[in-house]
Write a protein that holds these residues in place. Structure first.
Motif, short mmCIF file in Angstrom:
data_model
loop_
_atom_site.label_atom_id
_atom_site.label_comp_id
_atom_site.label_asym_id
_atom_site.label_seq_id
_atom_site.Cartn_x
_atom_site.Cartn_y
_atom_site.Cartn_z
N ASN A 149 -2.59 42.10 42.35
CA ASN A 149 -1.83 43.29 42.76
C ASN A 149 -0.77 43.70 41.74
O ASN A 149 -0.34 42.89 40.91
N SER A 150 -0.35 44.95 41.87
CA SER A 150 0.60 45.60 40.96
C SER A 150 1.81 44.73 40.65
O SER A 150 2.52 44.31 41.56
N MET A 151 2.07 44.51 39.37
CA MET A 151 3.26 43.73 39.02
C MET A 151 4.07 44.29 37.87
O MET A 151 5.24 44.56 38.03
N THR A 152 3.47 44.44 36.69
CA THR A 152 4.42 44.70 35.60
C THR A 152 3.94 45.68 34.54
O THR A 152 2.83 46.21 34.59
N GLY A 172 1.78 47.36 37.18
CA GLY A 172 3.11 47.56 37.75
C GLY A 172 3.59 49.00 37.58
O GLY A 172 2.96 49.80 36.87
N SER A 173 4.70 49.29 38.22
CA SER A 173 5.28 50.63 38.20
C SER A 173 5.32 51.19 36.78
O SER A 173 5.77 50.52 35.85
N PHE A 192 -5.81 50.22 38.70
CA PHE A 192 -5.01 51.35 39.18
C PHE A 192 -3.58 51.34 38.66
O PHE A 192 -3.01 50.29 38.42
N GLY A 193 -3.06 52.56 38.49
CA GLY A 193 -1.68 52.75 38.04
C GLY A 193 -0.74 52.71 39.23
O GLY A 193 -1.15 52.49 40.36
N GLY A 226 -7.80 54.53 40.07
CA GLY A 226 -7.04 54.85 41.27
C GLY A 226 -5.57 54.86 40.89
O GLY A 226 -5.20 54.44 39.79
N PHE A 227 -4.73 55.36 41.82
CA PHE A 227 -3.30 55.38 41.51
C PHE A 227 -2.53 55.00 42.77
O PHE A 227 -2.79 55.54 43.84
N ALA A 228 -1.60 54.04 42.63
CA ALA A 228 -0.87 53.55 43.80
C ALA A 228 0.55 54.07 43.83
O ALA A 228 1.22 54.14 42.81
#
Ligand SMILES: Cc1cc2nc3c(=O)[nH]c(=O)nc-3n(C[C@H](O)[C@H](O)[C@H](O)COP(=O)(O)O)c2cc1C
Length: 350
Positions: free
Chosen positions: A74-77, A104-105, A132-133, A160-162
């Motif tokens: 999952n999204s981290m860095t 990540g963000s 995904f971004g 995809g984009f989160a």
């Protein structure tokens, strides 16, 4: 650990990203009392599965591609110098194991192009997997232009984009922006305009049934409930903050992952939406249970980071391969040849 102080907005965003990684690796930032509650469920043993182990196929479609197993790191860095190595190494492992990766963000990438490589390196290392971004709700509330997000999508050729909803984190974060008015309208605008699926995720405090319903109503079809029981983002920010006393009761704030998942399942099924389980997915057992409770995909963040940073890429790949083996064995023992039938397997509360 030493927290450094910086002046410009760009430096501040980069140094915050570094603090987050350091704290998540070095300190115990999991929930204190609360658990995911996944441990309260087990799959019902099937003594007559009527299949052979080799019939089991845990592969799944995700964001227009196919993953070997329903797993996401999952999204981290991203957005500071060491993030390039971390993202590249995570991406290489995802490419090898054929699972998905959230980055990540990308807020820092809007502020400056100085660390664009920290995101680009991930796609170069993993050309074939779903990736995904990511951007935070405060940017959406501020009305970020669709064109800016299209640039972020291009940067990693995202599938995809989160958007992460992190109200609790923004509240406790010393430089946080607890300004969430207008987020849902912004999500509605983006879900219509983006050329790739929009994922809406929490960051460890969980999405309630009401929030899931409101997201579905504006057209979101990819939902990560990211519940409580794993990484506590108020915990991480508390360790960075000077105001610990008043905020400490929020360390354990949030909806446990299992509860959020069970509440979201019927809503997502009614709307043909893809449901992702995350928040405290830390053992191989958590994966099949989450799927049987309704998840299409299962995501893990901090346990993956810690394994990479403390033991290296080989160990992370082995760790994920063990999760795959556990998943295959469980599917055999409940008579599920694929993930669709595992989602319908019988679960009992223990
Ligand atoms: C070091 C670190 C950085 C994170 N940064 C982001 C981020 O930039 N965007 C985001 O959506 N979630 C971010 N998260 C939250 C995770 O994606 C996840 O929702 C949350 O940590 C709960 O999962 P876990 O218990 O497996 O860590 C981050 C998590 C970690 C550990």
């Amino acid at each position: 650990m030493k927290i450094e102080h910086h002046n410009s907005q760009i430096d501040k965003t980069s140094s915050r990203k570094k603090d987050h990684i350091d704290l998540c690796v070095e300190e115990n930032v999991t929930f204190r009392e609360k658990t995911t509650r996944l441990e309260r469920y087990e799959l019902l043993h099937n003594a007559l599965p009527e299949l052979n182990l080799e019939d089991v196929d845990p592969s799944v479609p995700f964001l227009g591609k196919v993953c070997a197993t329903p797993l996401i790191i999952n999204s981290m860095t991203g957005g500071y110098d060491e993030a390039e190595r971390i993202n590249r190494e995570l991406a290489e492992v995802c490419e090898e194991t054929k699972i998905a990766l959230g980055l990540g963000s990308q807020r820092q990438a809007i502020e400056s192009d100085r660390f664009h490589e920290s995101w680009r390196a991930a796609r170069r290392a993993a050309p074939s997997i779903p990736m995904f971004g990511n951007i935070g709700a405060p940017e959406v509330a501020k009305g970020i232009a669709t064109d800016k997000i299209l640039e972020l999508i291009d940067l990693i050729e995202a599938d995809g984009f989160a958007i992460h909803l992190n109200a609790l984190q923004e509240l406790i974060q010393p430089e946080g922006e607890p300004r969430f008015r207008g987020v849902l309208n912004g999500i509605e605008r983006l879900v219509r305009k983006l050329p790739v699926p929009l994922i809406v995720k929490e960051v460890g405090a969980g999405l309630s049934a009401d929030v899931v319903r409101r997201l579905l109503d504006v057209g979101v079809r990819h939902i990560d409930i990211s519940g409580a029981g794993g990484t506590s983002w108020s915990g991480v920010e508390l360790l960075r903050s000077l105001d610990r006393e008043i905020n400490d009761p929020f360390w354990d704030w949030g909806i446990p992952t299992a509860d959020a998942l069970i509440a979201a399942r019927p809503l997502c099924e009614e709307n043909d939406a893809l449901l992702i389980a995350s928040g405290g997915i830390a053992t191989s057992r958590d994966v099949p249970i989450s799927i049987a409770l309704g998840a299409h995909m299962v995501a893990s963040a901090r346990p993956m980071l810690k394994t990479l940073m403390e033991h290296g890429q080989r160990q992370l790949a082995d760790f994920l391969q063990n999760w795959e083996r556990h998943l295959r064995f469980t599917m055999f023992l409940v008579g599920a040849t694929n993930i669709v039938s595992l989602r319908n397997a019988s679960v009992r509360e223990i």
